[in-house]
Design an enzyme around this catalytic site. Structure first.
Site, PDB file in Angstrom:
ATOM      1  N   GLN A   1     -23.432  23.956  33.432  1.00  0.00           N
ATOM      2  CA  GLN A   1     -23.127  24.901  34.498  1.00  0.00           C
ATOM      3  C   GLN A   1     -22.488  26.188  34.008  1.00  0.00           C
ATOM      4  O   GLN A   1     -22.486  27.179  34.741  1.00  0.00           O
ATOM      5  CB  GLN A   1     -22.226  24.229  35.534  1.00  0.00           C
ATOM      6  CG  GLN A   1     -22.946  23.124  36.314  1.00  0.00           C
ATOM      7  CD  GLN A   1     -22.039  22.407  37.299  1.00  0.00           C
ATOM      8  OE1 GLN A   1     -21.285  21.535  36.897  1.00  0.00           O
ATOM      9  NE2 GLN A   1     -22.106  22.778  38.554  1.00  0.00           N
TER      10      GLN A   1
ATOM     11  N   ARG B   1     -10.581  20.802  32.017  1.00  0.00           N
ATOM     12  CA  ARG B   1     -11.600  19.769  31.878  1.00  0.00           C
ATOM     13  C   ARG B   1     -12.963  20.429  31.668  1.00  0.00           C
ATOM     14  O   ARG B   1     -13.400  21.258  32.470  1.00  0.00           O
ATOM     15  CB  ARG B   1     -11.648  18.897  33.145  1.00  0.00           C
ATOM     16  CG  ARG B   1     -12.725  17.832  33.072  1.00  0.00           C
ATOM     17  CD  ARG B   1     -13.013  17.183  34.416  1.00  0.00           C
ATOM     18  NE  ARG B   1     -14.202  16.351  34.277  1.00  0.00           N
ATOM     19  CZ  ARG B   1     -14.982  15.982  35.286  1.00  0.00           C
ATOM     20  NH1 ARG B   1     -14.724  16.367  36.518  1.00  0.00           N
ATOM     21  NH2 ARG B   1     -16.037  15.230  35.055  1.00  0.00           N
TER      22      ARG B   1
ATOM     23  N   HIS C   1     -21.846  14.818  31.409  1.00  0.00           N
ATOM     24  CA  HIS C   1     -21.934  15.455  32.717  1.00  0.00           C
ATOM     25  C   HIS C   1     -23.391  15.849  32.969  1.00  0.00           C
ATOM     26  O   HIS C   1     -23.697  17.011  33.210  1.00  0.00           O
ATOM     27  CB  HIS C   1     -21.003  16.667  32.799  1.00  0.00           C
ATOM     28  CG  HIS C   1     -20.642  17.060  34.200  1.00  0.00           C
ATOM     29  ND1 HIS C   1     -19.340  17.213  34.625  1.00  0.00           N
ATOM     30  CD2 HIS C   1     -21.401  17.329  35.290  1.00  0.00           C
ATOM     31  CE1 HIS C   1     -19.314  17.573  35.900  1.00  0.00           C
ATOM     32  NE2 HIS C   1     -20.572  17.654  36.319  1.00  0.00           N
TER      33      HIS C   1
ATOM     34  N   ASN D   1     -19.458  11.274  34.221  1.00  0.00           N
ATOM     35  CA  ASN D   1     -19.147  11.968  35.461  1.00  0.00           C
ATOM     36  C   ASN D   1     -20.135  11.559  36.552  1.00  0.00           C
ATOM     37  O   ASN D   1     -21.343  11.733  36.408  1.00  0.00           O
ATOM     38  CB  ASN D   1     -19.226  13.492  35.270  1.00  0.00           C
ATOM     39  CG  ASN D   1     -18.916  14.234  36.556  1.00  0.00           C
ATOM     40  OD1 ASN D   1     -17.768  14.348  36.957  1.00  0.00           O
ATOM     41  ND2 ASN D   1     -19.951  14.718  37.233  1.00  0.00           N
ATOM     42  N   GLU D   2     -19.611  10.954  37.615  1.00  0.00           N
ATOM     43  CA  GLU D   2     -20.387  10.619  38.816  1.00  0.00           C
ATOM     44  C   GLU D   2     -21.691   9.877  38.516  1.00  0.00           C
ATOM     45  O   GLU D   2     -22.781  10.365  38.825  1.00  0.00           O
ATOM     46  CB  GLU D   2     -20.671  11.876  39.622  1.00  0.00           C
ATOM     47  CG  GLU D   2     -19.418  12.572  40.120  1.00  0.00           C
ATOM     48  CD  GLU D   2     -19.712  13.789  40.991  1.00  0.00           C
ATOM     49  OE1 GLU D   2     -20.868  14.280  40.967  1.00  0.00           O
ATOM     50  OE2 GLU D   2     -18.798  14.245  41.687  1.00  0.00           O
TER      51      GLU D   2
ATOM     52  N   ASN E   1     -13.587  12.393  41.832  1.00  0.00           N
ATOM     53  CA  ASN E   1     -14.043  13.688  42.321  1.00  0.00           C
ATOM     54  C   ASN E   1     -14.131  13.566  43.837  1.00  0.00           C
ATOM     55  O   ASN E   1     -14.857  12.708  44.348  1.00  0.00           O
ATOM     56  CB  ASN E   1     -15.427  14.035  41.775  1.00  0.00           C
ATOM     57  CG  ASN E   1     -15.442  14.242  40.275  1.00  0.00           C
ATOM     58  OD1 ASN E   1     -14.397  14.323  39.632  1.00  0.00           O
ATOM     59  ND2 ASN E   1     -16.630  14.329  39.703  1.00  0.00           N
TER      60      ASN E   1
ATOM     61  N   TYR F   1     -14.378  15.750  47.632  1.00  0.00           N
ATOM     62  CA  TYR F   1     -14.561  17.011  48.333  1.00  0.00           C
ATOM     63  C   TYR F   1     -14.455  16.875  49.843  1.00  0.00           C
ATOM     64  O   TYR F   1     -13.926  17.756  50.511  1.00  0.00           O
ATOM     65  CB  TYR F   1     -15.924  17.627  47.973  1.00  0.00           C
ATOM     66  CG  TYR F   1     -15.999  18.099  46.548  1.00  0.00           C
ATOM     67  CD1 TYR F   1     -15.647  19.397  46.204  1.00  0.00           C
ATOM     68  CD2 TYR F   1     -16.403  17.247  45.528  1.00  0.00           C
ATOM     69  CE1 TYR F   1     -15.696  19.842  44.883  1.00  0.00           C
ATOM     70  CE2 TYR F   1     -16.454  17.669  44.208  1.00  0.00           C
ATOM     71  CZ  TYR F   1     -16.101  18.967  43.887  1.00  0.00           C
ATOM     72  OH  TYR F   1     -16.137  19.390  42.587  1.00  0.00           O
TER      73      TYR F   1
ATOM     74  N   GLU G   1     -11.846  16.347  40.165  1.00  0.00           N
ATOM     75  CA  GLU G   1     -12.468  17.479  40.855  1.00  0.00           C
ATOM     76  C   GLU G   1     -12.022  17.501  42.305  1.00  0.00           C
ATOM     77  O   GLU G   1     -11.974  16.464  42.972  1.00  0.00           O
ATOM     78  CB  GLU G   1     -14.011  17.396  40.835  1.00  0.00           C
ATOM     79  CG  GLU G   1     -14.673  17.647  39.513  1.00  0.00           C
ATOM     80  CD  GLU G   1     -16.202  17.570  39.605  1.00  0.00           C
ATOM     81  OE1 GLU G   1     -16.759  17.792  40.705  1.00  0.00           O
ATOM     82  OE2 GLU G   1     -16.827  17.264  38.575  1.00  0.00           O
TER      83      GLU G   1
END
Length: 483
Positions: free
Chosen positions: A43, A101, A146, A190-191, A320, A322, A390
């Site tokens: 990203q 991170r 990731h 990650n996830e 993480n 949201y 996150e």
């Protein structure tokens, strides 16, 4: 009597005033709680084919699926952090971060997937980034994976191939050897539910889930046995943990199913006393598989040895988070493709308009759901230490991002409420340090504390109002909660 009543009224008014004023008094941040910000390699790094790096599955997908990206973009350049890392560290210093991170690009370090053929340029980049951070007392929190799997491995089945356990553990060991002397916080995956769902749809998602757990566990054991004695760091997994609120009491089971299928499938094997996949998920998938004429369950069995191998393999409960969704079950509304993950899950979800602030396409603001999530983890998993990896809010650009400020303040205050009640939160990470390539939304949705000017040749980074708010929280170790 009247005189005493008037005194009572005056006392109530004074207490009400004091209480109302207290709501606007700064709340102190608990001692020892650390704060950071995050990004991921694809990203932000750019330089997708520079200095010996080979293609990842993300390079391939986003270069060849532009019609599926809202603005037709990709991460070939992103925010060019491969070349602009010194400015990135300068931003960390401006904010006063305790840690940053970021993730390692697997094909940048091991372009040909052999630990004997390490890419010196990739090592040099991450060494420079970490050394620049540590010069100013900023801890690196490093995510091993990731989502940027080497394309060659993806073409061999990726996370559905059992060999991924060895492929990933070789990569992990290489990273520990190269950077373990400076990295005290490692995140394995990650996830995994997210990359399993999007990269391996259909029944393969469950193979991916099991292989992810085994790969994570093997990397954990390698670090625990070979590197922790000398490096004394921590290693854990980071999971996507939406909170699922039942519409009414009859939907409590539906909400628990949503939790189990999305993240309980990972937390139960790692953090529960008995290990293994959630019992209700095993039972329901076995019944669904039989109904569809399959000879065995879509969810692979775990042997007793595998259960023991995975159980306890995370030093933190990495989350993480949201947003929150309401959940209910209504068979007549089941319009999901059959077979599919969401058909297996068999629940409906929605978010009310009341949680919408600003113009975020991706995040609805539900701070009470964050509090409930932290409370659920404390109560159901014997209060593990939590590392929030996150949390953040998207806008469509602009420096005066009051909606993001509102989101951060209310979520931070919800976190403090949970801490006051005993939740063992050790770290909080804002997503993200700066605007970045936001997957299918390209560069339309912006999560950055710093705005990136994609029209400028320098990809200029400028602090938003939210950056100054976050900076003030970290500087004063306090935040004003309430109205």
């Amino acid at each position: 009597m009247e005189k005493n009543y008037n005194k009572y009224l005056i006392s109530i008014c004074i207490l009400s005033f004091v209480y109302a004023s207290a709501q606007d008094l700064p709340r102190k941040i608990p001692k020892g709680l650390i704060f950071g910000a995050a990004t991921s390699s694809y990203q932000v790094e750019g330089a997708w084919d520079a200095d010996g790096k080979t293609q990842s599955i993300l390079d391939y997908l986003y270069q060849n699926s532009l019609e599926q990206i809202t603005d037709g973009s990709n991460g070939n350049v992103a925010t060019n952090s491969y070349y602009l890392y010194e400015r990135d560290v300068e931003m960390m210093r401006e904010l006063g971060l305790d840690f940053y991170r970021f993730s390692l690009s697997w094909p940048r370090l091991l372009p040909y997937n052999y630990s004997e053929r390490i890419n010196p340029a990739g090592v040099n980049y991450y060494n420079n980034l970490m050394d620049e951070m540590l010069k100013y007392g900023i801890e690196p929190v490093v995510t091993l994976y990731h989502w940027d799997l080497p394309l060659e491995l993806a073409q061999q089945g990726g996370w559905t191939n059992p060999q991924i356990v060895d492929w990933f553990s070789d990569f992990a060991r290489t990273a520990f050897e190269l950077f373990g002397d400076r990295v005290k916080y490692w995140i394995t995956l990650n996830e995994p539910q997210v990359f399993c769902y999007y990269r391996h749809p259909g029944d393969d998602i469950y193979k991916c889930m099991k292989n992810s757990l085994l790969a994570h566990a093997k990397a954990y054991h390698i670090y625990d046995e070979e590197f922790r004695p000398t490096h004394n760091g921590a290693i854990f997994i980071s999971l996507s943990t939406e909170f699922y609120e039942p519409v009414n009491s009859q939907d409590a089971e539906a909400a628990e199913d949503a939790t189990n299928y999305h993240w309980g499938v990972f937390t139960n094997p790692i953090f529960s006393k008995d290990g293994d996949f959630p019992a209700s998920m095993k039972e329901k998938l076995a019944a669904k598989s039989a109904k569809q004429g399959l000879s065995s369950s879509k969810l692979p069995d775990m042997s007793p040895e595998e259960i023991d191998f995975i159980k306890g393999t995370s030093d933190f409960f990495g989350i993480n988070h949201y947003t929150t969704k309401y959940v209910y079950r209504n068979e007549s509304e089941n319009d999901y493709e059959v077979p599919s993950f969401y058909d297996d899950l068999g629940v409906q979800m929605y978010q009310p308009d009341s949680c919408q602030i600003g113009y975020s396409y991706l995040v609805c603001s539900v701070p009470w759901g964050f509090y409930k999530l932290l409370t659920k983890i404390r109560e159901e998993f014997d209060n593990p230490p939590i590392f929030i990896t996150e949390n953040g809010f998207s806008t469509h650009g602009g420096l005066d991002d009051q909606d993001r400020i509102e989101y951060y303040k209310t979520y931070l205050c919800a976190m403090l409420d949970a801490i006051d009640e005993g939740s063992d939160v050790r770290a909080y990470t804002a997503w993200s340090l700066m605007d970045n390539f936001e997957w299918a939304r390209g560069y339309i949705d912006r999560f950055g504390l710093y705005e990136v000017d994609y029209e400028s040749e320098e990809l200029t980074r400028t602090p938003r109002a939210s950056a100054f708010m976050y900076q003030n929280v970290l500087r004063t170790r306090s935040i004003i909660c309430g109205t």
